[in-house]
Design an enzyme around this catalytic site. Structure first.
Site, PDB file in Angstrom:
ATOM      1  CB  SER A 193      74.534 -48.609   0.231  1.00 16.29           C
ATOM      2  OG  SER A 193      75.777 -49.226   0.467  1.00 16.29           O
ATOM      3  CG  HIS A 221      70.957 -49.995  -1.397  1.00 11.36           C
ATOM      4  ND1 HIS A 221      70.384 -50.065  -0.143  1.00 11.36           N
ATOM      5  CD2 HIS A 221      72.147 -50.622  -1.292  1.00 11.36           C
ATOM      6  CE1 HIS A 221      71.213 -50.678   0.682  1.00 11.36           C
ATOM      7  NE2 HIS A 221      72.285 -51.037   0.015  1.00 11.36           N
ATOM      8  CE  LYS A 252      70.650 -54.153   0.144  1.00  9.88           C
ATOM      9  NZ  LYS A 252      71.599 -54.607  -0.880  1.00  9.88           N
TER      10      LYS A 252
HETATM   11  C1  LIG Z   1      72.586 -55.661  -1.119  1.00  9.69           C
HETATM   12  C2  LIG Z   1      73.306 -55.573  -2.415  1.00  9.69           C
HETATM   13  C3  LIG Z   1      73.704 -56.714  -3.109  1.00  9.69           C
HETATM   14  C4  LIG Z   1      73.537 -58.097  -2.534  1.00  9.69           C
HETATM   15  O1  LIG Z   1      72.231 -58.536  -2.638  1.00  9.69           O
HETATM   16  P1  LIG Z   1      71.865 -59.977  -2.039  1.00  9.69           P
HETATM   17  O2  LIG Z   1      70.647 -60.368  -2.785  1.00  9.69           O
HETATM   18  O3  LIG Z   1      71.657 -59.782  -0.580  1.00  9.69           O
HETATM   19  O4  LIG Z   1      73.018 -60.867  -2.342  1.00  9.69           O
HETATM   20  C5  LIG Z   1      74.288 -56.562  -4.340  1.00  9.69           C
HETATM   21  N1  LIG Z   1      74.503 -55.340  -4.871  1.00  9.69           N
HETATM   22  C6  LIG Z   1      74.169 -54.211  -4.216  1.00  9.69           C
HETATM   23  C7  LIG Z   1      74.418 -52.887  -4.839  1.00  9.69           C
HETATM   24  C8  LIG Z   1      73.564 -54.298  -2.962  1.00  9.69           C
HETATM   25  O5  LIG Z   1      73.244 -53.177  -2.314  1.00  9.69           O
END
Ligand SMILES: *Cc1c(COP(=O)(O)O)cnc(C)c1O
Length: 404
Positions: A193, A221, A252
């Site tokens: 990211s 992502h 997301k």
């Molecule tokens: C955002 C993200 C997470 C965390 O996700 P949540 O549901 O907010 O705990 C885990 N792994 C990756 C690669 C992320 O980008």
């Protein structure tokens, strides 16, 4: 006695502030969207165009999703007040698990409160002392923490480096007095990211096949918008069937509320239901979130329109920024890092842009390597051409203000 700890913490916090690493949160007085009202804590909120949310498809305030959540509140109540193995789950939870499996083309899916928890439960449940976990050096913190909970041997390869991955696979083959690990898994983020770079999944799957390893992709992502149907980076890379374990978030692109999942072969998911501690010892997702996420998946599945708008926005932003002479990391994702190198410059430009009504965040060491400070711009299907033009103009004006 708290007095000692209080002094120690105060000193440590002051050090963090002095080093410029203190994370100051802003308050947002509106729904999450392309345009929000935001301000510093203790200060007034202003209208700004938002380029730092993971709201890739613009679904966070979609009226159809909000309506689904409201309906579930009326019909299914507010909370579950239980864990599933003790008290069961609503039909909605099972429906969401089926829908995620259909969406990704997997056999089964298990829900967690977050993807952080999904990654926290997956390794310890499946990999023990005779096993090997091989992890990309830039994997998400929740993968790193999840791996720590397992007794498996750990190997790390340089970011997206297939040659180094092969070296680690060879090392794993020497475990157990040369007999090799009982189980070996390669785990990677689908998208890194900070850079917007995609994992080299085809090469990873080829190596996994050659060395008899499993493949796990955390597609947080990417799920919902990468790949032809939005099934994520494995679909984008044409390796959907070769990935054994998918993890991802609903927090997301898929509405942005919360919740995560592991989606995988049936026996893997069955074992996680028996053993994954964040599943066994934590509350079920709220019904309103589950219902709204079901609607988000319907919206994503039935229409490529949001995905098209997202990537056309990203392409438009990239081409305008290149015309203006900015240094961008190349890529195909909706994360577009604008590189400045110097940490102070990047953070001054981000501050200037906020004054011009454009909300972006600067990242510098230790979040990214030294001398690669950047402003990470995240495009959304909700952005209009005017929003993107406003961002480009703010970049140009802020660069002039800071660099002369
Ligand atoms: C955002 C993200 C997470 C965390 O996700 P949540 O549901 O907010 O705990 C885990 N792994 C990756 C690669 C992320 O980008």
């Amino acid at each position: 006695m708290y007095t000692d700890l209080k002094d120690q913490l105060a000193a440590e916090l002051a050090e963090i502030e002095t080093a410029g690493l203190y994370k100051h949160e802003r308050h947002i007085d509106s729904p999450q969207s392309a345009r929000i009202k935001a301000g510093p804590l203790g200060g007034a909120a202003e209208d700004v165009v938002n380029f730092c949310a993971n709201n890739y498809l613009g679904l966070a305030d979609d009226p159809r999703i909000v309506a689904a959540a409201k309906q579930a509140l009326d019909e299914r109540g507010f909370g579950m007040a239980s864990v599933r193995f003790i008290c069961g789950a609503q039909d909605l939870h099972f429906a969401l698990e089926r829908k995620v499996s259909e969406f990704l083309g997997t056999e089964d899916t298990i829900l967690f409160s977050s993807c952080f928890d999904a990654n926290g439960g997956v390794f310890e449940s499946l990999f023990g002392a005779q096993d090997a976990i091989i992890s990309d050096a830039l994997n998400h913190a929740s993968i790193i923490d999840g791996i720590r909970l397992s007794k498996a041997a750990r190997f790390r390869y340089a970011n997206r480096d297939l040659a180094d991955l092969e070296v680690q696979l060879q090392a794993a083959a020497q475990l157990n007095d040369g007999a090799g690990a009982r189980r070996t898994i390669i785990v990677t983020d689908g998208v890194f990211s900070m850079d917007g770079y995609l994992a080299p999944l085809e090469g990873i799957c080829d190596l996994a096949e050659r060395y008899g390893a499993l493949v796990m992709v955390d597609d947080s992502h990417a799920v919902g918008f990468m790949g032809e149907t939005g099934a994520g980076t494995p679909e984008h890379a044409g390796v959907s069937e070769r990935v054994d374990i998918y993890t991802g978030t609903f927090g997301k692109a898929l509405g942005g509320a919360s919740g995560g999942y592991v989606s995988a072969r049936a026996e893997i998911v069955a074992m996680l239901r028996q053993k994954a501690r964040p599943y066994l010892f934590s509350n079920s997702l709220a019904p309103s979130i589950v219902a709204a996420t079901l609607t988000a998946l319907d919206l994503v599945k039935d229409s490529g329109e949001l995905r098209e708008r997202l990537f056309s926005n990203a392409g438009y932003f990239r081409s305008r920024m290149e015309q203006e002479g900015f240094d961008l990391l190349e890529g195909e994702h909706a994360i577009v890092p604008v590189m400045f190198g110097d940490a102070v410059v990047a953070s001054k430009i981000a501050a200037q842009m906020l004054e011009r009504g454009v909300f972006v965040t600067a990242f510098s060491f230790p979040v990214v390597p030294k001398e690669t400070a950047r402003i990470r711009v995240q495009l959304s299907a909700a952005h209009t051409r005017e929003d993107i033009d406003a961002a480009v103009e703010a970049f140009v004006a802020s660069r002039a203000a800071v660099l002369g």
